[in-house]
Design an enzyme around this catalytic site. Sequence first.
Site, PDB file in Angstrom:
ATOM      1  N   HIS A 393       0.831  -1.206   0.000  1.00  0.00           N
ATOM      2  CA  HIS A 393       0.000   0.000   0.000  1.00  0.00           C
ATOM      3  C   HIS A 393       0.866   1.257   0.000  1.00  0.00           C
ATOM      4  O   HIS A 393       0.651   2.172  -0.810  1.00  0.00           O
ATOM      5  CB  HIS A 393      -0.920  -0.019   1.218  1.00  0.00           C
ATOM      6  CG  HIS A 393      -1.809   1.175   1.336  1.00  0.00           C
ATOM      7  ND1 HIS A 393      -3.140   1.155   0.980  1.00  0.00           N
ATOM      8  CD2 HIS A 393      -1.570   2.436   1.778  1.00  0.00           C
ATOM      9  CE1 HIS A 393      -3.664   2.358   1.193  1.00  0.00           C
ATOM     10  NE2 HIS A 393      -2.733   3.148   1.685  1.00  0.00           N
ATOM     11  N   GLU A 394       1.848   1.292   0.894  1.00  0.00           N
ATOM     12  CA  GLU A 394       2.673   2.503   0.984  1.00  0.00           C
ATOM     13  C   GLU A 394       3.525   2.699  -0.262  1.00  0.00           C
ATOM     14  O   GLU A 394       3.732   3.826  -0.711  1.00  0.00           O
ATOM     15  CB  GLU A 394       3.545   2.456   2.240  1.00  0.00           C
ATOM     16  CG  GLU A 394       2.788   2.326   3.551  1.00  0.00           C
ATOM     17  CD  GLU A 394       1.659   3.336   3.699  1.00  0.00           C
ATOM     18  OE1 GLU A 394       0.673   3.026   4.379  1.00  0.00           O
ATOM     19  OE2 GLU A 394       1.755   4.441   3.121  1.00  0.00           O
ATOM     20  N   HIS A 397       1.541   4.471  -2.769  1.00  0.00           N
ATOM     21  CA  HIS A 397       1.642   5.931  -2.636  1.00  0.00           C
ATOM     22  C   HIS A 397       2.924   6.441  -3.283  1.00  0.00           C
ATOM     23  O   HIS A 397       2.923   7.470  -3.975  1.00  0.00           O
ATOM     24  CB  HIS A 397       1.621   6.330  -1.162  1.00  0.00           C
ATOM     25  CG  HIS A 397       0.281   6.228  -0.505  1.00  0.00           C
ATOM     26  ND1 HIS A 397      -0.872   6.719  -1.072  1.00  0.00           N
ATOM     27  CD2 HIS A 397      -0.091   5.682   0.689  1.00  0.00           C
ATOM     28  CE1 HIS A 397      -1.896   6.493  -0.259  1.00  0.00           C
ATOM     29  NE2 HIS A 397      -1.449   5.863   0.811  1.00  0.00           N
ATOM     30  N   HIS A 403      -5.592   7.281  -2.147  1.00  0.00           N
ATOM     31  CA  HIS A 403      -6.594   6.310  -1.737  1.00  0.00           C
ATOM     32  C   HIS A 403      -7.687   6.231  -2.800  1.00  0.00           C
ATOM     33  O   HIS A 403      -8.264   7.245  -3.204  1.00  0.00           O
ATOM     34  CB  HIS A 403      -7.170   6.682  -0.376  1.00  0.00           C
ATOM     35  CG  HIS A 403      -6.157   6.568   0.716  1.00  0.00           C
ATOM     36  ND1 HIS A 403      -6.133   7.386   1.817  1.00  0.00           N
ATOM     37  CD2 HIS A 403      -5.103   5.722   0.869  1.00  0.00           C
ATOM     38  CE1 HIS A 403      -5.124   7.055   2.606  1.00  0.00           C
ATOM     39  NE2 HIS A 403      -4.483   6.044   2.043  1.00  0.00           N
TER      40      HIS A 403
END
EC number: 3.4.24.-
Length: 687
Positions: A393-394, A397, A403
Amino acid sequence: MGNGERPPARRPDSSGSPPPAADAPAASNHPFSSHDTKHMTSRRLASRTAVAASLSALMLAACGGDDSANAPTAGGAAPLTPAVASPAGPTGSTPGSTPGATTAPAPSSTSAGQLSVDKMAFAQTHVVPSGGLSWTLPNASASLRPISRRDALVLVAIGQADAVQPVLEAWKDGAKLGALALSPPSALPPTESGGRAYANDRWSAVVPAAWMVPGVSFSVSASNYTSSVAQAPVFGTDADVQLTILPFYLFGADDTNSPPLSTTQAPDAATQQEIFAKWPTAELKVRTHPAGRFSLATVVVGPRADRTGAAQPAYPVTALDQQKDGYGVMSAMLTLITNMRTANGDGPLNDQYYAPLIALNSNGQFANLGGGLGGVGSGAAVGDHRYTGIFIHEQGHAFGLNHAGDEYAKGAYPYAGGSLSGSVWGYDPNHREFLDVLVPTTASSYAKCASSHQLDAQGRCYKQDPMQGGAGDQSSGYKFATFSDYNTGRMQAWIASRVLADPASSTGYSKWDSAAQARAPYTPTTDNNGLYGVNQNLPVQAGVPVHTIVVSFSKAGSAGASYIYPPFSYTGNLIATFDPTSAADRQAITVDKGTYPWYCKGTGCDYTLRVTYADGSRTYRVLQGGFRAWWTPTVYDANATNPLSGSSFRVWAINVPGDKRIGKIELLDTPMVWNGMPANPTVLLSR
């Protein structure tokens, strides 16, 4: 640009780092095998060996389909080109095209006796038509193309039911590269968790990476039909991605009281293969940072709100439970590694940084981090050491993804609620199985997903993208959930935008030219008159001994917030910086007049680093940026001395030559240093 023109937009915060996104996705507790190498490893698709070794015909099990099931009714956008015939969905689903996505129509000039190919697609991270996918949304656009120089499972729908022994042929520049026997639809690999079949009419073969390059076209022939009209895939970038791991052991953490370096310095081999399966890159190279572990007893957290929402000044932390909100230390470390990445000349490159944070609480016990942070588009992220949902997930980014649910609400993501409702299916070459857009029965979220997920007409849950709570939607045996085709296309765009260190280029660098489907030599340039550095902060010396020095400074004088971190020494790179004791260097950065007239114009150049080596020699370096009002480098920002404002706090990172041991590091007060270096500057900090 003239000096009187409108200034460019200021970067998001005073330290020059992109805004982080805070997250705490669910993370599974898969065990890790020991991984103690510091050397770079590379991961390519599994199951390549047999095909790469022999380009002769062979039978290979595969699965087919070039788009997904159950197109949703929400989230669609006007297509870029006229819609083509709806592709077939998986068995048991309603056929439909991807909302907002369009595909290029296949050639249609089949003659009598000629084999017809109704559909051709390539499964890599996803099943993508040969012409690629594209989206135009109200506030965003994206495309996803087959990945150049990466193995792919080709999927072919043949128009004639009586075709005998069909063969895929690869051609380039009029020469036949080879042929592969197509496996029948009955031999397709399964879907994850024993799920529904993707299609029942696709022939398949594994195409080697050497054939997946621009200029190659594919046709299909059979013993009773002549070759079909050839299709030339539209390829995306052939760039690799380097993943650099920087383990930080904080507040006394070490191998005796915390997860050891052997398990934190890189994902294990199986995890690396799964990362590669998810990312749209030709190759994944994983390395531990050449400095190895970074151990810090103190971390300075910048001004930010505490758990109650009350603004707090910058403060030092010597144990994780001293932080005043759950992301304080993570935020500080994200700023630090982002600036270190830039200082090492990696900022514009295809290099993703990830810092596992291993920390102790004030009782000396290992502390669970509970989340992660990634700078959107920065190429850098921090999180825990487990390399599961938080990690993927990070790094999303870091690739530039926000998101997905928020983006859907803003017209910048095509699928409702940040889901995969409308995405094409994924594919995993390591397991040799397709990844449905529906939550599989073995997923940890399956039993209760109906209350939090988008549903299809039969009440089944669509997966969530990993950028919107997707952790837990993956099948048992997987660490990572499936990205949507759209977000994968955006990751591909980030990779394509990067500068590549390329020995084959006349300049030493190249970039991907999407229109030409090829790398083009790239000459580094200084953008915005040096506002954000010289020559895009690419190295002027590479592979040399360096010391990385990180300094935090509070203009407001917050207690303990001005601090020189211990230097990190390793083999790295040096970027262009300036010596204020040199008249030529001062001229180069003189505001509005020098070679780089905006280098100091953004927020000033008021501080200098003085490094005294053990032999008594010294080096001086201007620290770019300070506390001046934006575009007014002679006037301080109104909040420069407000301890609750981020405008009163900075973190600098700079590499200096590391061929000699450091004796002393000093931060000097040198206001508007382009006008002259003080004879006896005030020493603000010393280490």
